[in-house]
Design an enzyme around this catalytic site. Structure first.
Site, PDB file in Angstrom:
ATOM      1  N   TYR A   1     -23.170 -26.984  90.574  1.00  0.00           N
ATOM      2  CA  TYR A   1     -24.036 -26.602  91.355  1.00  0.00           C
ATOM      3  C   TYR A   1     -25.332 -25.884  90.552  1.00  0.00           C
ATOM      4  O   TYR A   1     -26.164 -24.928  91.252  1.00  0.00           O
ATOM      5  CB  TYR A   1     -23.222 -25.295  92.171  1.00  0.00           C
ATOM      6  CG  TYR A   1     -21.925 -25.039  92.812  1.00  0.00           C
ATOM      7  CD1 TYR A   1     -21.792 -26.807  92.986  1.00  0.00           C
ATOM      8  CD2 TYR A   1     -21.783 -23.756  93.060  1.00  0.00           C
ATOM      9  CE1 TYR A   1     -21.230 -26.693  93.705  1.00  0.00           C
ATOM     10  CE2 TYR A   1     -19.765 -24.340  93.683  1.00  0.00           C
ATOM     11  CZ  TYR A   1     -19.907 -26.187  94.098  1.00  0.00           C
ATOM     12  OH  TYR A   1     -18.400 -26.363  94.459  1.00  0.00           O
TER      13      TYR A   1
ATOM     14  N   HIS B   1     -13.606 -30.831  88.598  1.00  0.00           N
ATOM     15  CA  HIS B   1     -14.163 -30.638  89.453  1.00  0.00           C
ATOM     16  C   HIS B   1     -13.959 -31.804  91.152  1.00  0.00           C
ATOM     17  O   HIS B   1     -13.962 -31.561  91.890  1.00  0.00           O
ATOM     18  CB  HIS B   1     -15.756 -30.710  89.828  1.00  0.00           C
ATOM     19  CG  HIS B   1     -16.607 -29.776  90.906  1.00  0.00           C
ATOM     20  ND1 HIS B   1     -17.828 -29.514  91.311  1.00  0.00           N
ATOM     21  CD2 HIS B   1     -16.247 -30.468  92.309  1.00  0.00           C
ATOM     22  CE1 HIS B   1     -18.024 -28.816  91.840  1.00  0.00           C
ATOM     23  NE2 HIS B   1     -17.630 -29.862  92.482  1.00  0.00           N
TER      24      HIS B   1
END
Ligand code: A2P
Length: 280
Positions: free
Chosen positions: A48, A106
């Site tokens: 992110y 992730h």
């Protein structure tokens, strides 16, 4: 706030603030607002590009570190034992902390077993309090969880009232894995906030659709991490523990499930190719 106990005894808040799609520029302000309205779980990820903003907001908040539950994720580009280990130290540096509460893989691609060994070591060394995965769909999750020593404590999936992930729950249960929901408000997509069943239930409780959707998840024992850049919505989304959905309402919401496993097919070779070529 209500808490969920992970398989290793660590207590995790059932509701948190997610910074997926919050720009690095806005992240510090958003996390500061979230902390000030009462959020104590913050979910970020290496991918992110906003871990530094999260760290800065936590440092400025003055809230003791042990009152905050911090989640981040190892990205595909950092897969493998050595690179994952380095990336964990890098995340700690960016977040300005000496431990992460929950560290997830992730995506289920690349050398995830190597990453896991690095994460198990970080767990044993006290750099991480709990470890888990994200976006591992049922078959992939089963294979992974079967072969690793420390079983994933969490699997974070796209999950909301229209994408309920009911099919994977029995598989999680075999390994003592808890579910965490990203996109708990359907990422604001058309059709979510206008859903008739959610609106009718919301009206009968004097609550918003967002609050009903979040209550429905937390009442199922699923950790939800709604994203909003607006302080008043952050406040609204946190305020879901003062009402209870009846069994009948829970059953009605179960009938509106549209895509049980979410909208992304993580097994689609074109999608996998795109991710690996772009980020791997
Ligand atoms: P915004 O950031 O402008 O508030 P998800 O958590 O599923 O990813 O959904 C996030 C989306 O839902 C964002 O577009 C966010 O917009 C919007 N949103 C978040 N909370 C609320 C709320 N309480 N009411 C309406 N929209 C919301």
């Amino acid at each position: 706030m209500e808490y969920l106990k992970l398989s290793n005894g660590v207590e995790m808040p059932l509701l948190g603030y997610g910074v997926f799609q919050v720009t690095p520029e806005e992240c510090e302000r958003c996390v500061s607002d979230a902390l000030s309205v009462g959020y104590r779980l913050i979910d970020t990820a290496q991918a992110y590009f906003n871990e530094e903003g999260v760290g800065a907001a936590i440092a400025k908040s003055g809230i003791p570190r042990d009152e905050i539950f911090l989640v981040t994720k190892v990205w595909i580009a950092n897969a493998g034992e050595e690179k994952a280990a380095q990336s964990i130290d890098e995340s700690l540096r960016k977040l300005g902390t000496d431990y992460i509460d929950l560290l997830l893989i992730h995506q289920a691609y690349g050398d995830v077993f190597g990453s896991w060994r690095a994460m198990e070591k970080a767990y044993r060394d006290g750099k991480v309090r709990a470890i888990g995965v994200s976006n591992f769909q049922a078959g992939r999750f089963f294979d992974f969880a079967h072969y690793v020593d420390v079983k994933p404590m969490v699997n974070q999936l796209q999950c909301n009232a229209l994408m309920q992930q009911q099919g994977i729950e029995p598989i999680h249960n075999q390994f003592g894995t808890k579910m965490m929901a990203w996109g708990p408000l359907g990422q604001g997509a058309e059709g979510f906030f206008s859903n008739e069943v959610l609106n009718a239930i919301a009206a009968s409780h004097g609550k918003s659709v967002a609050q009903v959707a979040l209550r429905w998840l937390t009442q199922r024992g699923i950790v939800a991490i709604p994203k909003s850049t607006h302080r008043e919505r952050m406040e609204q989304n946190l305020n879901v523990f003062d009402f209870t959905l009846t069994d009948e309402e829970m059953a009605r919401i179960a009938t509106i499930n549209q895509h049980d496993t979410g909208t992304i097919n993580f097994g689609d070779p074109q999608f996998v190719k795109y991710l690996i070529e772009t980020y791997g």
